[in-house]
Write a protein that holds these residues in place. Structure first.
Motif, short mmCIF file in Angstrom:
data_model
loop_
_atom_site.label_atom_id
_atom_site.label_comp_id
_atom_site.label_asym_id
_atom_site.label_seq_id
_atom_site.Cartn_x
_atom_site.Cartn_y
_atom_site.Cartn_z
N THR A 101 6.76 -1.35 -2.48
CA THR A 101 7.49 -2.61 -2.65
C THR A 101 7.23 -3.25 -4.01
N ARG A 102 6.75 -2.51 -4.97
CA ARG A 102 6.38 -3.11 -6.26
C ARG A 102 7.58 -3.65 -7.01
N PRO A 113 -4.10 -8.27 -5.06
CA PRO A 113 -5.27 -7.51 -4.59
C PRO A 113 -5.85 -6.61 -5.67
N GLY A 114 -5.01 -6.13 -6.59
CA GLY A 114 -5.51 -5.31 -7.69
C GLY A 114 -6.42 -6.11 -8.61
N THR A 115 -6.02 -7.34 -8.91
CA THR A 115 -6.83 -8.21 -9.76
C THR A 115 -8.13 -8.60 -9.05
N GLY A 128 -7.68 -1.98 -0.42
CA GLY A 128 -7.14 -0.64 -0.61
C GLY A 128 -5.86 -0.41 0.17
N LYS A 129 -5.83 -0.87 1.41
CA LYS A 129 -4.62 -0.76 2.23
C LYS A 129 -3.49 -1.59 1.65
N MET A 130 -3.82 -2.79 1.17
CA MET A 130 -2.80 -3.64 0.56
C MET A 130 -2.23 -2.99 -0.70
N LEU A 131 -3.08 -2.37 -1.50
CA LEU A 131 -2.60 -1.70 -2.71
C LEU A 131 -1.74 -0.49 -2.35
N ALA A 132 -2.15 0.26 -1.35
CA ALA A 132 -1.36 1.43 -0.93
C ALA A 132 0.00 1.01 -0.37
N ASP A 133 0.04 -0.06 0.38
CA ASP A 133 1.31 -0.54 0.93
C ASP A 133 2.22 -1.13 -0.14
#
Length: 58
Positions: free
Chosen positions: A18-19, A29-31, A9-14
Motif C-alpha cells: 500500500t505504499r 514504523p520505519g522511522t 516488522g509486520k506493519m512494514l511488511a504490510d
C-alpha cells in the motif's frame, strides 16, 4: 482469540503493498524502528567507551 499483536516488522511488511496509496504507513514504523536501532547503537558505543580500559582517552 483476538487479533495478533501488531509489530513494526509486520506493519512494514504490510505497507509494501500500500505504499502508493498511503506512504505514511511505511514511513512512520520505519522511522520509529530506525530511531530505536540508532539509539541502542549509540548507547552501546557510549557504554563501550566508558568501560573499555584499553581505549585511549584523548
Amino acid at each position: 482469540m483476538g487479533e495478533p499483536t501488531a509489530t513494526w516488522g509486520k506493519m512494514l511488511a504490510d505497507s509494501v503493498t500500500t505504499r502508493n496509496v498511503d506512504p505514511l504507513y511505511l514511513f512512520i514504523p520505519g522511522t520509529a524502528l530506525f530511531i530505536v536501532v540508532l539509539s541502542f547503537n549509540l548507547l552501546g558505543d557510549s557504554v563501550r567507551d566508558a568501560l573499555d580500559p584499553r581505549a585511549g582517552r584523548a
